[in-house]
Design an enzyme around this catalytic site. Structure first.
Site, mmCIF file in Angstrom:
data_model
loop_
_atom_site.group_PDB
_atom_site.id
_atom_site.type_symbol
_atom_site.label_atom_id
_atom_site.label_comp_id
_atom_site.label_asym_id
_atom_site.label_seq_id
_atom_site.Cartn_x
_atom_site.Cartn_y
_atom_site.Cartn_z
ATOM 1 C CE LYS A 60 -2.364 -1.344 3.645
ATOM 2 N NZ LYS A 60 -1.702 -2.669 3.781
ATOM 3 C CB THR A 61 3.771 2.323 2.073
ATOM 4 O OG1 THR A 61 3.043 2.049 3.273
ATOM 5 C CG2 THR A 61 4.611 3.560 2.252
ATOM 6 C CG ASP B 242 0.068 3.383 6.594
ATOM 7 O OD1 ASP B 242 -0.854 2.667 6.159
ATOM 8 O OD2 ASP B 242 1.188 2.939 6.882
ATOM 9 C CB THR C 135 -4.993 -3.333 7.934
ATOM 10 O OG1 THR C 135 -5.158 -2.552 9.127
ATOM 11 C CG2 THR C 135 -3.567 -3.194 7.454
ATOM 12 N NE ARG D 176 6.614 -4.468 5.786
ATOM 13 C CZ ARG D 176 5.560 -3.672 5.897
ATOM 14 N NH1 ARG D 176 4.497 -4.099 6.550
ATOM 15 N NH2 ARG D 176 5.569 -2.487 5.363
HETATM 16 N N1 LIG Z 1 4.110 -5.579 -5.751
HETATM 17 C C1 LIG Z 1 5.319 -5.478 -5.204
HETATM 18 N N2 LIG Z 1 6.407 -5.677 -5.954
HETATM 19 C C2 LIG Z 1 7.631 -5.615 -5.403
HETATM 20 N N3 LIG Z 1 7.866 -5.330 -4.106
HETATM 21 C C3 LIG Z 1 6.810 -5.112 -3.322
HETATM 22 C C4 LIG Z 1 5.492 -5.162 -3.828
HETATM 23 N N4 LIG Z 1 4.631 -4.885 -2.825
HETATM 24 C C5 LIG Z 1 5.371 -4.695 -1.744
HETATM 25 N N5 LIG Z 1 6.682 -4.825 -2.032
HETATM 26 C C6 LIG Z 1 7.782 -4.704 -1.084
HETATM 27 O O1 LIG Z 1 7.276 -5.064 0.206
HETATM 28 C C7 LIG Z 1 7.647 -4.087 1.165
HETATM 29 C C8 LIG Z 1 6.409 -3.691 1.953
HETATM 30 O O2 LIG Z 1 5.535 -2.967 1.134
HETATM 31 P P1 LIG Z 1 4.684 -1.732 1.691
HETATM 32 O O3 LIG Z 1 5.429 -0.999 2.768
HETATM 33 O O4 LIG Z 1 4.255 -0.947 0.514
HETATM 34 O O5 LIG Z 1 3.457 -2.493 2.337
HETATM 35 P P2 LIG Z 1 2.179 -1.897 3.044
HETATM 36 O O6 LIG Z 1 0.999 -2.626 2.482
HETATM 37 O O7 LIG Z 1 2.181 -0.416 2.945
HETATM 38 O O8 LIG Z 1 2.373 -2.325 4.538
HETATM 39 P P3 LIG Z 1 1.777 -1.566 5.842
HETATM 40 O O9 LIG Z 1 0.304 -1.676 5.730
HETATM 41 O O10 LIG Z 1 2.358 -2.382 6.976
HETATM 42 O O11 LIG Z 1 2.306 -0.160 5.799
HETATM 43 C C9 LIG Z 1 8.297 -2.938 0.411
HETATM 44 O O12 LIG Z 1 9.651 -2.869 0.735
HETATM 45 C C10 LIG Z 1 8.253 -3.274 -1.046
HETATM 46 O O13 LIG Z 1 9.563 -3.251 -1.559
#
Ligand SMILES: Nc1ncnc2c1ncn2[C@@H]1O[C@H](COP(=O)(O)OP(=O)(O)OP(=O)(O)O)[C@@H](O)[C@H]1O
Length: 345
Positions: free
Chosen positions: A68-69, A113, A162, A221
């Site tokens: 998401k981030t 977030d 989430t 992650r």
């Molecule tokens: N589709 C993707 N392709 C490649 N790498 C990804 C992908 N999605 C996530 N990642 C990797 O996974 C890690 C976590 O992603 P991210 O921080 O965007 O998750 P999030 O959903 O925002 O988590 P949270 O809800 O805990 O903040 C990042 O370092 C990113 O490099």
């Protein structure tokens, strides 16, 4: 949680934050999987660019660690727009939000977030801001208080949650587009891992990547985190990152072939061996394992249900035939709790 809690999908530490930052895809083209969401976002961003306007507000919903981030950063990057990052827990008063909104520059992307954790008063301010790019600021107190309208620069809000179900309808309805992120399949995780390995300069072969992909609970992650431990292992043991190195490294950290960790296994073995496969109620299970019921319900159970090791029934949690097989146990009889290892039969 500690940095060693490898299978927790929440972000662990500052060190991990820096590591993730380096691996984050910067464009939709680099972003692996989520094909549908990527296509939808691409269309939304292209249409906005053609009409030279700010893209609609976007809500990203899904479990932690799915990107998401990363997507919020991509929305800003693809449109060449500045990005401001905040989070629900940091916005505890309407004034916190007013300070952010009033300092946005035209076209800026505002990422919030955990938007479901924002204060109610701020939520209400956000409705007007999202709809009309305007807020009303209260000046003074009591009978003399007046509300002063303040125009805002047009912006795109990207909210991440989430718990989409916790968002009030008026807020949910103001997003022009909601993306539901799904867990990744193994082929997609292999791509995430392959890309990260190249960026880390890690010499790893295909079977080793596949072995990690099978253990990372559908979550990039966790994939990146396991890869980091495998890299350490290969470094210290002076060898290649092959299947043996992956197995040895992940066994050391108690992550099994399905991605189960110590707590998952404790829960499963309790259901299987102490309750004959269930059904067993959540509270009884929690007491038996020595863990909070909430942790079991929110963290452990969703994954066990998703991969088909347990089912939820009105009478409690039950192990599936796959669970008996995975743990090498058989159910002795319908009404007895005792089990025997398959090898003893
Ligand atoms: N589709 C993707 N392709 C490649 N790498 C990804 C992908 N999605 C996530 N990642 C990797 O996974 C890690 C976590 O992603 P991210 O921080 O965007 O998750 P999030 O959903 O925002 O988590 P949270 O809800 O805990 O903040 C990042 O370092 C990113 O490099």
């Amino acid at each position: 949680m500690s940095d060693d809690d490898l299978t927790d999908p929440q972000l662990a530490s500052e060190a991990e934050l820096a590591f993730e930052g380096a691996l984050r895809p910067k464009s939709l083209g680099e972003f692996v999987g989520q094909t549908r969401v990527r296509g939808q976002l691409q269309l939304l961003l292209s249409a906005a660019a053609m009409q030279q306007r700010t893209p609609d507000h976007i809500l990203l919903a899904g479990p932690p660690g799915l990107g998401k981030t990363t997507l919020a950063m991509i929305v800003a990057h693809e449109g060449g727009r500045p990005l401001r990052m905040s989070s629900g827990p940091a916005i505890q008063h309407a004034g916190d939000l007013a300070a952010i909104l009033s300092s946005l520059v035209p076209g800026e992307v505002l990422f919030i977030d955990e938007i479901h954790r924002m204060a109610r008063s701020a939520e209400e301010m956000l409705y007007l801001a999202m709809e009309d790019f305007r807020i009303d600021i209260m000046v003074g107190k009591g009978a003399g208080a007046t509300s002063v309208p303040l125009d805002l620069a047009p912006f795109t809000l990207v909210g991440a949650t989430t718990r989409a179900g916790l968002l009030p309808n008026p807020l949910r309805d103001r997003f022009g587009f909601t993306a539901h992120l799904e867990f990744y399949d193994e082929a997609e995780l292999e791509q995430v891992l392959g890309r990260a390995a190249v960026m880390l300069g890690l010499d790893i072969d295909g079977p080793a990547i596949a072995e990690i992909a099978g253990r990372c609970r559908g979550t990039p992650r966790i994939a990146n985190r396991l890869l980091r431990r495998v890299r350490d292992y290969a470094l210290v043991h002076g060898g290649r990152a092959d299947v043996e190195a992956v197995r040895a490294a992940l066994d050391l950290y108690d992550v099994d072939a399905l991605g189960l960790d110590r707590l998952d296994r404790a829960v499963m073995l309790t259901i299987l061996t102490r309750f004959g496969g269930g059904p067993v109620g959540l509270n009884t299970l929690a007491v038996s394992v020595g863990e909070e019921a909430e942790t079991i319900e929110a963290v452990v159970e969703p994954f066990l249900v998703r991969i088909g090791l347990i089912t939820r029934t009105p009478r409690g949690r039950m192990a599936t035939p796959m669970a008996w097989r995975h743990f090498g146990l058989v159910r002795e009889s319908e009404d007895a709790g005792a089990t025997l290892p398959i090898d003893d039969l």
